[in-house]
Write an enzyme that holds these catalytic residues in place. Sequence first.
Site, PDB file in Angstrom:
ATOM      1  N   THR A 242      20.463  32.871   0.272  1.00  0.00           N
ATOM      2  CA  THR A 242      21.538  33.607   0.949  1.00  0.00           C
ATOM      3  C   THR A 242      21.937  34.773   0.061  1.00  0.00           C
ATOM      4  O   THR A 242      21.923  34.649  -1.162  1.00  0.00           O
ATOM      5  CB  THR A 242      22.737  32.654   1.160  1.00  0.00           C
TER       6      THR A 242
ATOM      7  N   GLY B 169      27.164  28.127   9.509  1.00  0.00           N
ATOM      8  CA  GLY B 169      27.584  27.841   8.131  1.00  0.00           C
ATOM      9  C   GLY B 169      28.865  28.578   7.765  1.00  0.00           C
ATOM     10  O   GLY B 169      29.586  29.101   8.625  1.00  0.00           O
ATOM     11  N   ASP B 170      29.123  28.640   6.478  1.00  0.00           N
ATOM     12  CA  ASP B 170      30.353  29.272   5.972  1.00  0.00           C
ATOM     13  C   ASP B 170      30.270  30.805   5.932  1.00  0.00           C
ATOM     14  O   ASP B 170      31.288  31.493   5.974  1.00  0.00           O
ATOM     15  CB  ASP B 170      30.637  28.785   4.551  1.00  0.00           C
TER      16      ASP B 170
ATOM     17  N   GLY C 159      25.835  28.328  -0.753  1.00  0.00           N
ATOM     18  CA  GLY C 159      25.728  26.896  -1.017  1.00  0.00           C
ATOM     19  C   GLY C 159      25.811  26.117   0.279  1.00  0.00           C
ATOM     20  O   GLY C 159      25.585  26.670   1.367  1.00  0.00           O
TER      21      GLY C 159
HETATM   22  N1  ASP Z   1      25.980  28.941   2.771  1.00  0.00           N
HETATM   23  C1  ASP Z   1      24.829  29.058   3.626  1.00  0.00           C
HETATM   24  C2  ASP Z   1      25.032  28.183   4.833  1.00  0.00           C
HETATM   25  O1  ASP Z   1      25.523  27.086   4.683  1.00  0.00           O
HETATM   26  C3  ASP Z   1      23.550  28.655   2.947  1.00  0.00           C
HETATM   27  C4  ASP Z   1      23.355  29.140   1.528  1.00  0.00           C
HETATM   28  O2  ASP Z   1      24.201  29.790   0.964  1.00  0.00           O
HETATM   29  O3  ASP Z   1      22.290  28.866   0.946  1.00  0.00           O
HETATM   30  O4  ASP Z   1      24.635  28.569   5.889  1.00  0.00           O
END
Ligand code: ASP
Length: 346
Positions: A207, A237-238, A259
């Site tokens: 990401t 996601g976030d 994350g």
């Molecule tokens: N935060 C991202 C999600 O949960 C994934 C990542 O940051 O690797 O979609």
Amino acid sequence: MYNNFTNLDLIILFFRSLTITYICILVVSCTSEITKKSPKAVLVIHGGAGWISKGSVSDSMEQAYVNTLEKALLKGRKIIKNNGSSLNAVQAAIEHLEDSPLFNAGKGSVFTFDETNEMDSALMDGATTNAGAATGISTIKNPIQVARAILDHSVHVFLSGSGAEAFALKKGLTQVEPSYFFTQNNYDNLLKAKASMEEVKQNKLGTVGAVALDKNGNLAAGTSTGGMTNKRFGRIGDTPIIGAGTYAENGVCGISATGHGEYFIRYVVAHDIAARIKYANQSIEQASTEVIETLKSKGGLGGVIGLDATGTVVMPFNTEGMFRGYISLDGDPVVALYKEDEMAKP
Ligand code: ASP
């Protein structure tokens, strides 16, 4: 007469020296104020956090990651040097990372259970707290541009799927065939995840995010992702959730997260860091470190990057690695990949 003149002279002298002292105090305090406020860094970026440890990536791949991160920093910094906005700098840095197949955003986005790519993005302007966010993007080449178009042109903040894509096309953004987002490595990872019946896979870095502080003291933050391998049922996601994966507020901080998104949503990570700075007078170092430590104790893996109003850089993470870097107005880009990598302070 002589005596009167002397008294007058003394009075004038007294007021003159008072004025000079006052001016001196003013100059000194202004100078120290400028020194205090001159930003240490103007741009900080990440390329994802996860369980990639030293030695698990070939030297040539490591070099490719470093080169791409450095170029993204230089592209973003150029905008700030030319008196451009932090928003434009964040967007430019993210676009560069989205165009690379190395990162889980844009071109290198991971696959869903249904073997499609569903990308999320968000951009926030700290000067106005205006924001734009998109989820379920599958044919727009640069998802961060969708967030920017929403920020600039929509009365709404958060658009999804076909509606977000229709809006992006109306604003003239570049559309690509879904096959543009195919990478063999990500497809193999999906097959592996499916074979091991993993609902989601959290060992993949990638990401991307950026936070910038421009010459006018404006902060901006942005994040872009393909989400998590093997995600299903329209999972979001976030990243595109303002306050969870992305947040910016002038005078406080800009934050971009990476994350396990479910935890970042539940603990409203990016805004929690801002709230600690704003309401509890914590430094950005203390606020971000405590939030990422608490997250780990709850089982949430990942990290954040951030800048406060004076350009203090933070990059706490609780995984083996987080691809990360920062740049000041005049220095070289500083990039690191793993936990044990030392980074000089700006
Ligand atoms: N935060 C991202 C999600 O949960 C994934 C990542 O940051 O690797 O979609």
